[in-house]
Design an enzyme around this catalytic site. Structure first.
Site, PDB file in Angstrom:
ATOM      1  N   GLY A  10       0.844  -1.206   0.000  1.00 29.80           N
ATOM      2  CA  GLY A  10       0.000   0.000   0.000  1.00 29.80           C
ATOM      3  C   GLY A  10       0.871   1.246   0.000  1.00 29.80           C
ATOM      4  NE  ARG A  73      -5.866  -6.998  -4.148  1.00 31.65           N
ATOM      5  CZ  ARG A  73      -7.029  -6.766  -4.705  1.00 31.65           C
ATOM      6  NH1 ARG A  73      -7.426  -7.466  -5.734  1.00 31.65           N
ATOM      7  NH2 ARG A  73      -7.797  -5.819  -4.243  1.00 31.65           N
ATOM      8  CG  ASP A 109       4.099  -7.216   6.441  1.00 34.71           C
ATOM      9  OD1 ASP A 109       3.672  -6.496   5.515  1.00 34.71           O
ATOM     10  OD2 ASP A 109       3.346  -7.796   7.238  1.00 34.71           O
ATOM     11  CB  THR A 131       3.888  -0.025   6.864  1.00 34.73           C
ATOM     12  OG1 THR A 131       2.556  -0.152   7.389  1.00 34.73           O
ATOM     13  CG2 THR A 131       4.861  -0.430   7.954  1.00 34.73           C
ATOM     14  CG  ASP A 133      -0.358  -0.867   9.055  1.00 33.46           C
ATOM     15  OD1 ASP A 133      -1.142   0.088   8.966  1.00 33.46           O
ATOM     16  OD2 ASP A 133      -0.443  -1.894   8.347  1.00 33.46           O
ATOM     17  CG  ASP A 135       2.937  -3.774  10.847  1.00 32.72           C
ATOM     18  OD1 ASP A 135       3.599  -3.178   9.969  1.00 32.72           O
ATOM     19  OD2 ASP A 135       1.995  -4.535  10.573  1.00 32.72           O
ATOM     20  NE  ARG A 177      -1.393  -5.351   7.433  1.00 31.58           N
ATOM     21  CZ  ARG A 177      -0.451  -5.984   6.773  1.00 31.58           C
ATOM     22  NH1 ARG A 177      -0.770  -7.039   6.054  1.00 31.58           N
ATOM     23  NH2 ARG A 177       0.800  -5.588   6.806  1.00 31.58           N
TER      24      ARG A 177
HETATM   25  O1  F6P Z   1      -0.838  -1.816   5.705  1.00 31.29           O
HETATM   26  C1  F6P Z   1      -1.303  -0.521   5.483  1.00 31.29           C
HETATM   27  C2  F6P Z   1      -2.795  -0.511   5.423  1.00 31.29           C
HETATM   28  O2  F6P Z   1      -3.218   0.806   5.197  1.00 31.29           O
HETATM   29  C3  F6P Z   1      -3.497  -1.118   6.658  1.00 31.29           C
HETATM   30  O3  F6P Z   1      -3.499  -0.248   7.753  1.00 31.29           O
HETATM   31  C4  F6P Z   1      -4.850  -1.430   6.100  1.00 31.29           C
HETATM   32  O4  F6P Z   1      -5.500  -2.460   6.783  1.00 31.29           O
HETATM   33  C5  F6P Z   1      -4.536  -1.851   4.698  1.00 31.29           C
HETATM   34  O5  F6P Z   1      -3.286  -1.281   4.355  1.00 31.29           O
HETATM   35  C6  F6P Z   1      -5.555  -1.415   3.688  1.00 31.29           C
HETATM   36  O6  F6P Z   1      -5.176  -1.877   2.451  1.00 31.29           O
HETATM   37  P1  F6P Z   1      -6.011  -1.603   1.127  1.00 31.29           P
HETATM   38  O7  F6P Z   1      -5.645  -0.233   0.653  1.00 31.29           O
HETATM   39  O8  F6P Z   1      -5.565  -2.666   0.195  1.00 31.29           O
HETATM   40  O9  F6P Z   1      -7.453  -1.708   1.490  1.00 31.29           O
END
Ligand code: F6P
Length: 353
Positions: A10, A73, A109, A131, A133, A135, A177
């Protein structure tokens, strides 16, 4: 020297700042040729690249998103575009055809795992942790996190004034997440009264009790809940399952669910706001601009030193690097003994216990 750069997973604020720093440092310090791979590892499979030079990265430091595009993906070792087949050889062939001496992979990750596997197959790789997140293991910060926290803090500031005016319980749901970093720091920065994290399954009764106390005393309550949070004994709140994705669970909706659970037990009106991708878009904060620039420069130094199979990391005040195999496939939840959790409890913030 010919170096490739890609952004995977992302997007987040600060990606362009890293691209700029890596490009400028490699050009200025060793006259390297720099090539951007478009849309993450997909660009290595689809053979889509762009030349990066000083004019190409001019003016992008403060821009959100990524000028290279990204994809969350595309895993060449399990490529959904080919029914889940391992097409990593195609990616490596193209890197060889381009004449890449090394690849700088900027991502989370998933990207670090793919980078690690490519490194083991002989492609010299340097990783840069991205990220919102926060994490990723072995780095105290990934860039993008500070920008996301700033959005959450501002949202809570805004929710506070309307919560106070109407005497409501306002719930803000953050991303993150399976880690609670954004909700914890954002919640503390925005003076939330209740902060609910994936790492600490909450008791609904405890949340109700805190809201009732505040109904009687202050007259309104601010709740900050991470998308991966759950009540004791309950599962994750999944917005959608996504086919053909390395992470098929799309989280979302736990804030609205909490509102439905709380409403019958409270006098005040309960409303939920899903902050969603607003946390990931837009310009990086000054902190993230500087961190991303430091990370990018450090990645360029690792490349020039021939120090591959490593990810740049912030440890304390220092930018350093760690072996990719220590990072790949692991996550970093908020530890139970984290100081900010203790500070939250000390200030009377409910963590739902
Ligand atoms: O990992 C970053 C993140 O923004 C998460 O916090 C969230 O769950 C996910 O990506 C959302 O991803 P997408 O844009 O594919 O819905």
């Amino acid at each position: 020297m010919h170096i490739g750069i890609l952004t995977g997973g992302g997007d987040c604020p600060g990606l362009n700042a890293v691209i700029r720093a890596v490009t400028l440092a490699l050009i200025n310090e060793c006259g390297a040729q720099v090539t951007g791979i478009k849309r993450g590892f997909l660009g290595l499979l689809r053979r889509e690249v762009m030349a990066l030079d000083a004019p190409a990265v001019a003016g992008i430091l403060a821009q959100g998103g990524t000028i290279l595009g990204t994809h969350n993906r595309c895993d060449p070792f399990h490529y959904f575009g080919a029914g889940g087949a391992d097409v990593s050889a195609q990616a490596l062939d193209y890197a060889r055809e381009l004449g890449l001496d090394a690849l700088v992979a900027i991502g989370g990750d998933g990207t670090m795992m793919i980078a690690h596997k490519l490194a083991r197959l002989g492609l010299p790789v340097v990783g840069v942790p991205k990220t919102i997140d926060n994490d990723l293991c072995h780095t105290d910060r990934s860039f993008g996190f500070d920008s996301a926290v700033a959005v959450v803090a501002e949202a809570l500031d805004r929710l506070e004034t309307t919560a106070r005016s109407h005497g409501r319980v306002m719930i803000a749901e953050t991303m993150g997440r399976y880690a609670g970093w954004i909700a914890l720091e954002g919640g503390m920065a925005g003076a939330a009264d209740v902060i609910l994290l994936p790492e600490l399954p909450h008791r609904l009764d405890a949340v109700v009790e805190r809201c009732r106390q505040r109904e009687a005393r202050e007259g309104y309550t601010l709740i900050c809940i991470a998308e991966g949070a759950r009540a004791d004994g309950e599962g994750l709140t999944v917005a959608q399952t996504v086919a053909d994705s390395p992470d098929p669970l799309r989280l979302g909706g736990v804030g609205a669910q909490l509102a439905r659970q709380l409403q019958p037990r409270l006098q005040s009106e309960v409303r939920a706001t899903l902050l969603g991708h607003v946390q990931r878009g837009g310009s990086p904060t000054p902190f993230d601009r500087v961190l991303a620039t430091r990370f990018g420069w450090h990645a360029a130094e690792l490349v020039q030193a021939g120090s591959f199979g490593r990810m740049v990391a912030l440890q304390g005040e220092r930018v350093t690097s760690v072996a990719l195999d220590l990072v790949a496939g692991r996550n970093r939840p908020v530890p139970a003994g984290h100081e900010l959790l203790a500070a939250a409890r000390g200030l009377g913030v409910s963590l739902g216990a």
